[in-house]
Design a protein around this motif. Structure first.
Motif, PDB file in Angstrom:
ATOM      1  N   GLU A  87       0.834  -1.203   0.000  1.00 39.13           N
ATOM      2  CA  GLU A  87       0.000   0.000   0.000  1.00 39.13           C
ATOM      3  C   GLU A  87       0.870   1.255   0.000  1.00 39.13           C
ATOM      4  N   MET A  88       1.990   1.207   0.705  1.00 39.77           N
ATOM      5  CA  MET A  88       2.907   2.345   0.748  1.00 39.77           C
ATOM      6  C   MET A  88       3.514   2.631  -0.629  1.00 39.77           C
ATOM      7  N   LYS A  89       3.639   1.612  -1.460  1.00 41.92           N
ATOM      8  CA  LYS A  89       4.227   1.774  -2.784  1.00 41.92           C
ATOM      9  C   LYS A  89       3.301   2.513  -3.749  1.00 41.92           C
ATOM     10  N   LYS A  90       2.013   2.549  -3.425  1.00 43.06           N
ATOM     11  CA  LYS A  90       1.041   3.225  -4.296  1.00 43.06           C
ATOM     12  C   LYS A  90       1.197   4.737  -4.165  1.00 43.06           C
ATOM     13  N   ALA A  91       0.732   5.447  -5.188  1.00 45.09           N
ATOM     14  CA  ALA A  91       0.697   6.908  -5.110  1.00 45.09           C
ATOM     15  C   ALA A  91      -0.190   7.312  -3.932  1.00 45.09           C
ATOM     16  N   GLU A  92       0.158   8.400  -3.267  1.00 42.90           N
ATOM     17  CA  GLU A  92      -0.545   8.800  -2.042  1.00 42.90           C
ATOM     18  C   GLU A  92      -2.059   8.883  -2.233  1.00 42.90           C
TER      19      GLU A  92
ATOM     20  N   ASP B 121      -3.899   7.161  -4.169  1.00 47.49           N
ATOM     21  CA  ASP B 121      -4.463   5.837  -4.434  1.00 47.49           C
ATOM     22  C   ASP B 121      -4.443   4.932  -3.210  1.00 47.49           C
ATOM     23  N   GLN B 122      -3.807   5.370  -2.134  1.00 52.77           N
ATOM     24  CA  GLN B 122      -3.713   4.550  -0.930  1.00 52.77           C
ATOM     25  C   GLN B 122      -5.047   4.513  -0.199  1.00 52.77           C
ATOM     26  N   ASN B 123      -5.357   3.359   0.365  1.00 55.98           N
ATOM     27  CA  ASN B 123      -6.582   3.187   1.142  1.00 55.98           C
ATOM     28  C   ASN B 123      -6.276   3.497   2.615  1.00 55.98           C
ATOM     29  N   VAL B 124      -6.299   4.783   2.934  1.00 56.04           N
ATOM     30  CA  VAL B 124      -5.940   5.232   4.290  1.00 56.04           C
ATOM     31  C   VAL B 124      -6.953   4.717   5.305  1.00 56.04           C
ATOM     32  N   THR B 125      -8.223   4.667   4.942  1.00 55.22           N
ATOM     33  CA  THR B 125      -9.256   4.197   5.873  1.00 55.22           C
ATOM     34  C   THR B 125      -8.972   2.784   6.347  1.00 55.22           C
ATOM     35  N   GLU B 126      -8.508   1.944   5.443  1.00 52.86           N
ATOM     36  CA  GLU B 126      -8.281   0.532   5.770  1.00 52.86           C
ATOM     37  C   GLU B 126      -6.908   0.267   6.390  1.00 52.86           C
ATOM     38  N   TYR B 127      -5.879   0.987   5.952  1.00 53.13           N
ATOM     39  CA  TYR B 127      -4.518   0.612   6.302  1.00 53.13           C
ATOM     40  C   TYR B 127      -3.755   1.613   7.167  1.00 53.13           C
ATOM     41  N   ASP B 128      -4.376   2.713   7.554  1.00 51.31           N
ATOM     42  CA  ASP B 128      -3.746   3.655   8.492  1.00 51.31           C
ATOM     43  C   ASP B 128      -4.003   3.131   9.901  1.00 51.31           C
ATOM     44  N   LEU B 129      -3.189   2.227  10.355  1.00 49.45           N
ATOM     45  CA  LEU B 129      -3.438   1.496  11.592  1.00 49.45           C
ATOM     46  C   LEU B 129      -3.184   2.320  12.853  1.00 49.45           C
ATOM     47  N   ASN B 130      -2.384   3.375  12.749  1.00 49.50           N
ATOM     48  CA  ASN B 130      -2.106   4.199  13.934  1.00 49.50           C
ATOM     49  C   ASN B 130      -2.848   5.534  13.899  1.00 49.50           C
ATOM     50  N   SER B 131      -3.731   5.718  12.930  1.00 49.84           N
ATOM     51  CA  SER B 131      -4.637   6.886  12.844  1.00 49.84           C
ATOM     52  C   SER B 131      -3.914   8.219  12.738  1.00 49.84           C
ATOM     53  N   ASP B 132      -2.790   8.247  12.031  1.00 55.50           N
ATOM     54  CA  ASP B 132      -2.108   9.530  11.846  1.00 55.50           C
ATOM     55  C   ASP B 132      -2.411  10.154  10.485  1.00 55.50           C
ATOM     56  N   GLY B 133      -3.320   9.543   9.727  1.00 56.62           N
ATOM     57  CA  GLY B 133      -3.748  10.118   8.460  1.00 56.62           C
ATOM     58  C   GLY B 133      -2.910   9.727   7.255  1.00 56.62           C
ATOM     59  N   LYS B 134      -1.953   8.836   7.442  1.00 52.41           N
ATOM     60  CA  LYS B 134      -1.105   8.411   6.329  1.00 52.41           C
ATOM     61  C   LYS B 134      -0.631   6.984   6.572  1.00 52.41           C
ATOM     62  N   ILE B 135      -0.146   6.379   5.517  1.00 52.99           N
ATOM     63  CA  ILE B 135       0.361   5.008   5.619  1.00 52.99           C
ATOM     64  C   ILE B 135       1.881   5.071   5.594  1.00 52.99           C
ATOM     65  N   THR B 136       2.490   4.657   6.713  1.00 53.76           N
ATOM     66  CA  THR B 136       3.938   4.746   6.882  1.00 53.76           C
ATOM     67  C   THR B 136       4.440   3.508   7.632  1.00 53.76           C
ATOM     68  N   THR B 137       5.735   3.512   7.914  1.00 53.24           N
ATOM     69  CA  THR B 137       6.310   2.418   8.695  1.00 53.24           C
ATOM     70  C   THR B 137       5.734   2.369  10.110  1.00 53.24           C
TER      71      THR B 137
END
Length: 185
Positions: A150-155, A157-173
């Motif tokens: 998901e991180m490899k996708k353009a920002e 195109d990322q599914n933040v709702t599903e994969y932002d596990l720490n609720s900071d609004g972005k998908i990161t390490t």
């Protein structure tokens, strides 16, 4: 469902309107009935952001935790209080650790700045841990790979709702770290 014009006196209660002096209402002129209404499927993150206030919502794959006399729907670090306002008796007396639920209710209250779901339905989720992102029944490095993909996708195109596990609004390490912490349990 309610239909008709409703008039009542109200006063603010923790920033939200609450009926006051119920004798001044005209609820006898309102038609009250039932209808099949589909809940809005949402995330705890959206509820914490106060989206869907006063809507019928469904939050899937949450753990139900009891702290003192309060119950909370929990995924990782996110939690929203679950309250049996309608006295349904649906919340289990004894909670089993690791059981994951789908919870339906009215997201209609912000009590002392904490969001609450007034429960109308609860059932065990078909799948287990919400951090099992690939659906294989366990939390492993394969779930970390889902986040990496998901991180490899353009920002955009990322599914933040599903994969932002720490609720900071972005998908990161940092989201990968949530899975690692779960794997250490």
């Amino acid at each position: 469902t309610l239909s008709g014009e409703i008039k009542f006196n109200y006063s603010p209660y923790y920033g939200l309107p609450e009926t006051k002096d119920n004798d001044a209402t005209n609820l006898d002129a309102v038609n009250i009935g039932t209808a099949d209404v589909e809940p809005t499927v949402t995330s705890l993150a959206e509820l914490i952001e106060l989206k869907h206030v006063a809507d019928l919502v469904k939050v899937e794959k949450v753990e139900l935790v009891k702290e003192e006399n309060n119950y909370y729907a929990v995924i990782g670090e996110e939690q929203v209080q679950v309250y049996d306002k309608f006295e349904t008796g649906l919340i289990p007396e004894t909670l089993t650790e690791g059981v994951i639920y789908d919870i339906t209710g009215v997201f209609g209250s912000i009590y002392k700045n904490a969001p609450e779901i007034f429960i109308t339905g609860i059932e065990e989720a078909e799948e287990g841990n919400p951090l099992d992102l690939n659906g294989d029944g366990k939390v492993t490095t394969a779930d970390i790979q889902v986040i990496i993909n998901e991180m490899k996708k353009a920002e955009g195109d990322q599914n933040v709702t599903e994969y932002d596990l720490n609720s900071d609004g972005k998908i990161t390490t940092a989201d990968i770290q949530v899975i690692i912490n779960e794997m250490k349990k």
